[in-house]
Design a protein around this motif. Structure first.
Motif, PDB file in Angstrom:
ATOM      1  N   LEU A 175       0.813  -1.215   0.000  1.00 32.29           N
ATOM      2  CA  LEU A 175       0.000   0.000   0.000  1.00 32.29           C
ATOM      3  C   LEU A 175       0.849   1.269   0.000  1.00 32.29           C
ATOM      4  O   LEU A 175       0.516   2.254  -0.667  1.00 32.29           O
ATOM      5  CB  LEU A 175      -0.916  -0.026   1.227  1.00 32.29           C
ATOM      6  N   PHE A 176       1.948   1.278   0.757  1.00 29.13           N
ATOM      7  CA  PHE A 176       2.789   2.476   0.850  1.00 29.13           C
ATOM      8  C   PHE A 176       4.140   2.093   1.444  1.00 29.13           C
ATOM      9  O   PHE A 176       4.326   0.970   1.919  1.00 29.13           O
ATOM     10  CB  PHE A 176       2.107   3.557   1.705  1.00 29.13           C
ATOM     11  N   GLN A 177       5.064   3.040   1.443  1.00 32.91           N
ATOM     12  CA  GLN A 177       6.383   2.814   2.014  1.00 32.91           C
ATOM     13  C   GLN A 177       6.442   3.421   3.418  1.00 32.91           C
ATOM     14  O   GLN A 177       6.436   4.632   3.575  1.00 32.91           O
ATOM     15  CB  GLN A 177       7.476   3.451   1.142  1.00 32.91           C
ATOM     16  N   PRO A 178       6.457   2.589   4.449  1.00 32.31           N
ATOM     17  CA  PRO A 178       6.512   3.124   5.816  1.00 32.31           C
ATOM     18  C   PRO A 178       7.881   3.738   6.118  1.00 32.31           C
ATOM     19  O   PRO A 178       8.846   3.561   5.364  1.00 32.31           O
ATOM     20  CB  PRO A 178       6.247   1.895   6.689  1.00 32.31           C
ATOM     21  N   ASP A 179       7.960   4.423   7.241  1.00 29.73           N
ATOM     22  CA  ASP A 179       9.231   5.029   7.644  1.00 29.73           C
ATOM     23  C   ASP A 179      10.288   3.974   7.947  1.00 29.73           C
ATOM     24  O   ASP A 179      11.464   4.158   7.651  1.00 29.73           O
ATOM     25  CB  ASP A 179       9.021   5.913   8.880  1.00 29.73           C
ATOM     26  N   TYR A 180       9.863   2.878   8.564  1.00 30.61           N
ATOM     27  CA  TYR A 180      10.802   1.824   8.950  1.00 30.61           C
ATOM     28  C   TYR A 180      10.224   0.451   8.628  1.00 30.61           C
ATOM     29  O   TYR A 180       9.037   0.199   8.858  1.00 30.61           O
ATOM     30  CB  TYR A 180      11.071   1.849  10.458  1.00 30.61           C
ATOM     31  N   VAL A 181      11.072  -0.436   8.126  1.00 27.06           N
ATOM     32  CA  VAL A 181      10.782  -1.881   8.034  1.00 27.06           C
ATOM     33  C   VAL A 181      11.909  -2.553   8.798  1.00 27.06           C
ATOM     34  O   VAL A 181      13.060  -2.536   8.365  1.00 27.06           O
ATOM     35  CB  VAL A 181      10.735  -2.363   6.569  1.00 27.06           C
ATOM     36  N   LEU A 182      11.579  -3.127   9.957  1.00 26.93           N
ATOM     37  CA  LEU A 182      12.611  -3.560  10.897  1.00 26.93           C
ATOM     38  C   LEU A 182      12.308  -4.933  11.480  1.00 26.93           C
ATOM     39  O   LEU A 182      11.136  -5.300  11.645  1.00 26.93           O
ATOM     40  CB  LEU A 182      12.700  -2.572  12.069  1.00 26.93           C
ATOM     41  N   PRO A 183      13.338  -5.682  11.845  1.00 28.27           N
ATOM     42  CA  PRO A 183      13.126  -6.870  12.660  1.00 28.27           C
ATOM     43  C   PRO A 183      12.721  -6.449  14.072  1.00 28.27           C
ATOM     44  O   PRO A 183      12.846  -5.267  14.449  1.00 28.27           O
ATOM     45  CB  PRO A 183      14.494  -7.563  12.650  1.00 28.27           C
ATOM     46  N   LEU A 184      12.267  -7.398  14.862  1.00 26.73           N
ATOM     47  CA  LEU A 184      11.773  -7.068  16.201  1.00 26.73           C
ATOM     48  C   LEU A 184      12.829  -6.364  17.048  1.00 26.73           C
ATOM     49  O   LEU A 184      12.518  -5.435  17.793  1.00 26.73           O
ATOM     50  CB  LEU A 184      11.288  -8.335  16.907  1.00 26.73           C
ATOM     51  N   ALA A 185      14.074  -6.802  16.937  1.00 27.31           N
ATOM     52  CA  ALA A 185      15.137  -6.166  17.721  1.00 27.31           C
ATOM     53  C   ALA A 185      15.279  -4.703  17.345  1.00 27.31           C
ATOM     54  O   ALA A 185      15.509  -3.835  18.209  1.00 27.31           O
ATOM     55  CB  ALA A 185      16.459  -6.901  17.523  1.00 27.31           C
ATOM     56  N   GLY A 186      15.127  -4.384  16.071  1.00 27.04           N
ATOM     57  CA  GLY A 186      15.204  -3.003  15.625  1.00 27.04           C
ATOM     58  C   GLY A 186      14.017  -2.187  16.092  1.00 27.04           C
ATOM     59  O   GLY A 186      14.154  -1.001  16.441  1.00 27.04           O
ATOM     60  N   ILE A 187      12.829  -2.794  16.097  1.00 22.33           N
ATOM     61  CA  ILE A 187      11.642  -2.091  16.585  1.00 22.33           C
ATOM     62  C   ILE A 187      11.804  -1.791  18.069  1.00 22.33           C
ATOM     63  O   ILE A 187      11.463  -0.699  18.546  1.00 22.33           O
ATOM     64  CB  ILE A 187      10.363  -2.903  16.320  1.00 22.33           C
ATOM     65  N   ARG A 188      12.338  -2.741  18.808  1.00 24.01           N
ATOM     66  CA  ARG A 188      12.582  -2.522  20.240  1.00 24.01           C
ATOM     67  C   ARG A 188      13.513  -1.326  20.452  1.00 24.01           C
ATOM     68  O   ARG A 188      13.248  -0.460  21.296  1.00 24.01           O
ATOM     69  CB  ARG A 188      13.169  -3.788  20.859  1.00 24.01           C
ATOM     70  N   GLN A 189      14.597  -1.260  19.698  1.00 22.29           N
ATOM     71  CA  GLN A 189      15.523  -0.137  19.838  1.00 22.29           C
ATOM     72  C   GLN A 189      14.862   1.188  19.474  1.00 22.29           C
ATOM     73  O   GLN A 189      15.107   2.209  20.105  1.00 22.29           O
ATOM     74  CB  GLN A 189      16.772  -0.382  18.957  1.00 22.29           C
ATOM     75  N   LEU A 190      13.998   1.164  18.460  1.00 29.99           N
ATOM     76  CA  LEU A 190      13.281   2.369  18.078  1.00 29.99           C
ATOM     77  C   LEU A 190      12.333   2.804  19.200  1.00 29.99           C
ATOM     78  O   LEU A 190      12.236   3.988  19.521  1.00 29.99           O
ATOM     79  CB  LEU A 190      12.504   2.130  16.782  1.00 29.99           C
ATOM     80  N   LEU A 191      11.637   1.847  19.805  1.00 26.77           N
ATOM     81  CA  LEU A 191      10.768   2.173  20.932  1.00 26.77           C
ATOM     82  C   LEU A 191      11.551   2.851  22.059  1.00 26.77           C
ATOM     83  O   LEU A 191      11.080   3.829  22.648  1.00 26.77           O
ATOM     84  CB  LEU A 191      10.094   0.902  21.479  1.00 26.77           C
ATOM     85  N   LEU A 192      12.711   2.329  22.348  1.00 23.94           N
ATOM     86  CA  LEU A 192      13.522   2.914  23.422  1.00 23.94           C
ATOM     87  C   LEU A 192      13.932   4.353  23.073  1.00 23.94           C
ATOM     88  O   LEU A 192      14.046   5.201  23.959  1.00 23.94           O
ATOM     89  CB  LEU A 192      14.749   2.041  23.698  1.00 23.94           C
ATOM     90  N   ARG A 193      14.127   4.632  21.782  1.00 18.92           N
ATOM     91  CA  ARG A 193      14.436   6.003  21.370  1.00 18.92           C
ATOM     92  C   ARG A 193      13.222   6.920  21.517  1.00 18.92           C
ATOM     93  O   ARG A 193      13.366   8.141  21.675  1.00 18.92           O
ATOM     94  CB  ARG A 193      14.927   6.038  19.910  1.00 18.92           C
ATOM     95  N   MET A 194      12.025   6.342  21.434  1.00 17.14           N
ATOM     96  CA  MET A 194      10.814   7.151  21.596  1.00 17.14           C
ATOM     97  C   MET A 194      10.625   7.590  23.046  1.00 17.14           C
ATOM     98  O   MET A 194       9.921   8.568  23.315  1.00 17.14           O
ATOM     99  CB  MET A 194       9.579   6.345  21.158  1.00 17.14           C
ATOM    100  N   ASP A 195      11.207   6.855  23.989  1.00 16.59           N
ATOM    101  CA  ASP A 195      11.045   7.154  25.405  1.00 16.59           C
ATOM    102  C   ASP A 195      11.681   8.505  25.709  1.00 16.59           C
ATOM    103  O   ASP A 195      12.806   8.769  25.297  1.00 16.59           O
ATOM    104  CB  ASP A 195      11.698   6.046  26.228  1.00 16.59           C
ATOM    105  N   ARG A 196      10.956   9.333  26.454  1.00 18.53           N
ATOM    106  CA  ARG A 196      11.482  10.665  26.728  1.00 18.53           C
ATOM    107  C   ARG A 196      11.852  10.810  28.188  1.00 18.53           C
ATOM    108  O   ARG A 196      11.279  10.198  29.041  1.00 18.53           O
ATOM    109  CB  ARG A 196      10.429  11.720  26.374  1.00 18.53           C
TER     110      ARG A 196
END
Length: 196
Positions: A175-196
């Motif tokens: 349908l579209f190109q998302p910002d990230y296509v990541l394995p679970l480990a990469g998604i976890r690291q991205l989540l940790l970057r979202m933490d403020r």
């Protein structure tokens, strides 16, 4: 100048997550040892049978240090909480940033539906929302994730080759190109970057 992806990840207000077949294992890998004071609410739709009591809350209370709750009508999502849509109900976010539950018709044969949550959350949080679409065996969530992208929100799809069921992530990628296509480990690291 528009903000970078990394800058966008640090100014979010909420994260919505959609998943189906294989989703509980995927989510447990992402959230294990997540800080209990994580700075955002995590709101999840997992396809579950409507007529059976769900043990998801109890399972995740043991697996992660976040406060885990079943979303309830009129509750306001709080940082550091992991919310699951209850079986048999669509979960939406209202403009006053409270939850609402409905028994409207199924979407993609599912109630709760990922698209319903994602669409409503995009209306409310706009570019301060992140949407994550994980493993699943149907196309629910693809259109909702696209809605988040259209509002300027951050969009993440699990790497399909890693997913137990790749239909859901592949449907989004068609349908579209998302910002990230990541394995679970990469998604976890991205989540940790979202933490403020």
């Amino acid at each position: 100048m528009s903000p970078t992806l990394s800058q966008r990840a640090t100014r979010l207000q909420a994260v919505v997550i959609g998943m189906s077949a294989g989703g509980l294992e995927a989510l447990s890998q992402m959230l294990r040892d997540m800080p209990e004071d994580f700075g955002l609410p995590l709101i999840v739709v997992q396809h579950v049978p409507e007529n059976h009591p769900s043990q998801i809350v109890e399972i995740f209370q043991r697996l992660c240090s976040l406060q885990v709750d079943e979303a309830r009508d009129k509750d306001r999502p709080k940082p550091g909480h992991l919310y699951f849509a209850p079986p048999g109900y669509h979960l939406q976010v209202e403009m006053d940033r409270t939850f609402s539950l409905s028994v409207d018709p199924r979407v993609h044969y599912a109630r709760p539906s990922i698209d319903v949550l994602f669409d409503s959350a995009a209306d409310v949080w706009g570019d301060q929302l992140a949407g994550i679409l994980l493993t699943g065996a149907n196309s629910d969530g693809a259109e909702g994730l696209h809605s988040i992208a259209r509002y300027g929100g951050l969009t993440v799809v699990q790497e399909p080759t890693e997913a137990l069921a790749d239909t859901m992530p592949r449907s989004a990628l068609k349908l579209f190109q998302p910002d990230y296509v990541l394995p679970l480990a990469g998604i976890r690291q991205l989540l940790l970057r979202m933490d403020r």
